[in-house]
Structure formats: C-alpha cells, structure tokens
Motif scaffolding. Structure first.
Motif, PDB file in Angstrom:
ATOM      1  N   SER A   1     -42.891  11.467  -7.155  1.00 50.61           N
ATOM      2  CA  SER A   1     -43.355  12.811  -6.844  1.00 50.61           C
ATOM      3  C   SER A   1     -44.464  12.768  -5.813  1.00 50.61           C
ATOM      4  O   SER A   1     -44.953  11.695  -5.459  1.00 50.61           O
TER       5      SER A   1
ATOM      6  N   GLY B   1     -48.046  15.252  -4.432  1.00 50.39           N
ATOM      7  CA  GLY B   1     -49.353  15.620  -4.987  1.00 50.39           C
ATOM      8  C   GLY B   1     -50.266  14.407  -5.027  1.00 50.39           C
ATOM      9  O   GLY B   1     -50.423  13.700  -4.041  1.00 50.39           O
TER      10      GLY B   1
ATOM     11  N   ASN C   1     -44.201  14.938   1.313  1.00 48.38           N
ATOM     12  CA  ASN C   1     -44.324  13.875   0.304  1.00 48.38           C
ATOM     13  C   ASN C   1     -43.820  12.544   0.867  1.00 48.38           C
ATOM     14  O   ASN C   1     -44.479  11.511   0.736  1.00 48.38           O
TER      15      ASN C   1
ATOM     16  N   GLY D   1     -44.858  14.305 -11.895  1.00 51.44           N
ATOM     17  CA  GLY D   1     -46.172  14.881 -12.146  1.00 51.44           C
ATOM     18  C   GLY D   1     -45.959  16.231 -12.812  1.00 51.44           C
ATOM     19  O   GLY D   1     -44.833  16.616 -13.125  1.00 51.44           O
ATOM     20  N   CYS D   2     -47.019  16.946 -13.009  1.00 50.31           N
ATOM     21  CA  CYS D   2     -46.880  18.323 -13.503  1.00 50.31           C
ATOM     22  C   CYS D   2     -48.071  19.138 -13.023  1.00 50.31           C
ATOM     23  O   CYS D   2     -49.112  18.579 -12.658  1.00 50.31           O
TER      24      CYS D   2
ATOM     25  N   HIS E   1     -45.135  23.196 -14.250  1.00 52.97           N
ATOM     26  CA  HIS E   1     -44.023  22.787 -13.361  1.00 52.97           C
ATOM     27  C   HIS E   1     -43.959  21.267 -13.263  1.00 52.97           C
ATOM     28  O   HIS E   1     -44.947  20.557 -13.499  1.00 52.97           O
ATOM     29  N   THR E   2     -42.787  20.783 -12.891  1.00 57.85           N
ATOM     30  CA  THR E   2     -42.607  19.388 -12.527  1.00 57.85           C
ATOM     31  C   THR E   2     -41.621  19.338 -11.372  1.00 57.85           C
ATOM     32  O   THR E   2     -40.795  20.250 -11.227  1.00 57.85           O
TER      33      THR E   2
HETATM   34  O1  LIG Z   1     -44.497  18.209  -4.168  1.00 59.65           O
HETATM   35  C1  LIG Z   1     -45.280  18.348  -5.097  1.00 59.65           C
HETATM   36  O2  LIG Z   1     -46.216  19.134  -5.083  1.00 59.65           O
HETATM   37  C2  LIG Z   1     -45.170  17.454  -6.295  1.00 59.65           C
HETATM   38  O3  LIG Z   1     -44.019  16.730  -6.359  1.00 59.65           O
HETATM   39  C3  LIG Z   1     -45.465  18.208  -7.551  1.00 59.65           C
HETATM   40  O4  LIG Z   1     -44.433  18.328  -8.460  1.00 59.65           O
HETATM   41  C4  LIG Z   1     -46.614  17.479  -8.191  1.00 59.65           C
HETATM   42  O5  LIG Z   1     -46.138  16.322  -8.873  1.00 59.65           O
HETATM   43  C5  LIG Z   1     -47.341  18.380  -9.160  1.00 59.65           C
HETATM   44  O6  LIG Z   1     -47.597  19.620  -8.528  1.00 59.65           O
HETATM   45  C6  LIG Z   1     -48.661  17.710  -9.562  1.00 59.65           C
HETATM   46  O7  LIG Z   1     -49.446  17.577  -8.419  1.00 59.65           O
HETATM   47  P1  LIG Z   1     -50.917  16.915  -8.586  1.00 59.65           P
HETATM   48  O8  LIG Z   1     -50.675  15.567  -9.188  1.00 59.65           O
HETATM   49  O9  LIG Z   1     -51.454  16.840  -7.191  1.00 59.65           O
HETATM   50  O10 LIG Z   1     -51.688  17.806  -9.513  1.00 59.65           O
END
Ligand SMILES: O=C(O)[C@H](O)[C@@H](O)[C@H](O)[C@H](O)COP(=O)(O)O
Length: 258
Positions: A41, A43, A84, A141-142, A147-148
């Motif tokens: 993921s 973030g 990403n 992540g979430c 959301h994930t």
């Molecule tokens: O493209 C994205 O934004 C991520 O894939 C998203 O799903 C991320 O995993 C969560 O939003 C947590 O983001 P953080 O770890 O930065 O809080």
C-alpha cells in the motif's frame, strides 16, 4: 481464528517484526514454484516496508521470482509525488524497478484499471486459470475512517474490469479523489494478509478487525482463509483486549502456513 498481533514500541521494532514475518513467508514461498506476488500500500507504508524487505537475508530476495504490486494507486503519473508506485521506485535501487508490476496510467480511468488487471494476471499469475486471484502476501494500511487500499466506507469503488480484480474510485474522501484499487474479492483471496497500522486515531479500526466488525472495509478485507497478521504500534493497539482478558483467544499461537 483471530489475527496474529505484533505490537511494537517504535519503528525499529516494527521493522524487525516485519522483517521476521517476510523472512518466514519468503522461505516458505521460495520452496514453492511460481512467481511470488507481494501487494503493498501507499501512505506511510513505503519506507517501513522497504526497510523491512531489504533487512531480509539477500538469499531470500530472489528478484527473478518476486514481483511487487500496488494494492491501490492514485490516478496520477508515476513521476507525480502522489504516486504510490513512484514512491516505492524512489526507495528501491533503480536496477530493481522491473520487480514492480507496471500500472499503465492512460487518459481513460476504466481502461487503466483493465490494463492493470491484465498485468496482474499476466505477470503475477501466469499459471492462473480461474477468475479469482491468489496473491501470496498483501500488506494493507487503513485510515481512521476504516478504509483500506482505496476501498472506502460507502462502497465507492466501481467495477470496470473483466475479472473484477481492480476497481475505480472517483470520489475518494482521501485526496486525490481519483484512484484505482484492488477489489474486496482480490484482497480476500490472498494467501496471507498483514496490516501495518500506527497511531491512536486508528485504534478503533484495529479493534474492528479483531472483532470481525464488517461495517468497515479494513475488516471486510480479511482473507477468506483467515491468515491475517496485524503489525501495530502501542497507540493503535490500545483498544485491543489485554493479553489476559477473557476476550483473548488463542490468536497468539502460531498460525498454520499454507
Ligand atoms: O493510496 C493510499 O492512500 C494507501 O494505499 C491507503 O490505503 C493507505 O494505506 C491508508 O490511507 C493509510 O495511509 P497512512 O498509512 O498514510 O495513514
């Protein structure tokens, strides 16, 4: 079966826990034939995942077999700072760019999703005959909203691909608004999934995952085979039952590997 939980006191400890998990999984997967598909993921995950991966013994980093893909991506070019894939490419040695499954961003969002699904099938699962993916490892992540990937509450992902592995989102509450994302079906067929979650604002999401509270996408994304591991810091773990509480189950016992 409850998820396996690893609580870390700081980033260094979490990287070590992730390295140990990756080591165990890669040792097993390298004994099997075929491509090893690892979904990651964006973030805050890229730096911590990259550190953990490169902390593994070099003989486990078999780049002929390992392919890494995004579980979601912003609808931007990979050179955009919000990308990403672009973020991971900046963290990996340039000579390893080929290990990432390309996301052919084009001027049609649905076509981008369809082309990505084609790449996932062609590169990751050439032996795949069925319509359901079998990704080896997913790192998710979430958000505080639960959301994930880019699967947000309110079922915002539209399915536009032949096998429904990849969806498109045009009203993401988390900027940027337009994204592509693996679907729940793709996430749920994973052989092993792990969440990396830090910070008190997400503690209720960690508890929802623990409780199988499927009102939140992060909990709904649990793999069908229940092979789920949570890597959390102390703040994100604060809503979990204490180790000696009656709510505790045998989740801390090692899970059987597939
Ligand atoms: O493209 C994205 O934004 C991520 O894939 C998203 O799903 C991320 O995993 C969560 O939003 C947590 O983001 P953080 O770890 O930065 O809080």
């Amino acid at each position: 079966m409850r998820p396996e939980i690893h609580v870390s006191g700081d980033d260094v400890e979490m990287v070590t826990q992730l390295k140990n998990y990756l080591t165990k999984r890669l040792k097993y997967l390298l004994d099997m034939p075929g491509t090893i598909g690892i979904g990651v993921s964006g973030g805050s995950m890229p730096p911590i995942f990259t550190k953990a991966l490169f902390a593994c013994d070099a003989d486990l980093l078999n780049w002929r077999r390992i392919r890494i893909f995004m579980v979601d991506e912003r609808y931007v070019d990979k050179d955009d700072e919000q990308s990403n894939l672009g973020t991971y490419l900046k963290l990996f040695p340039p000579e390893l760019a080929y290990v990432f499954v390309p996301i052919p961003i084009c001027n049609d969002l649905s076509l981008t999703a369809r082309l990505y699904e084609d790449n996932l099938r062609r590169i990751l699962l050439p032996e795949q005959s069925g319509t359901s993916p079998r990704f080896d490892l997913l790192f998710l992540g979430c958000g505080p909203d639960g959301h994930t990937a880019s699967l947000f509450p309110g079922d915002r992902a539209e399915h536009v691909t032949e096998y429904g592995w990849v969806g498109v989102v045009q009203d993401s509450p988390k900027p940027p608004k337009t994204r592509i994302t693996l679907s729940f079906a793709s996430l749920k067929f994973a052989k092993h999934s792990a969440f990396i979650i830090t910070g008190a604002p997400k503690a209720h999401v960690v508890r929802a995952i623990w409780d199988r509270d499927n009102t939140l996408p992060a909990s709904m994304a649990r793999p069908y085979n229940d092979r789920l591991t949570l890597f959390v810091d102390e703040a994100a773990a604060k809503s979990l039952p204490s180790r000696d509480s009656s709510e505790e189950s045998d989740s801390r016992s090692p899970q059987p590997f597939d």
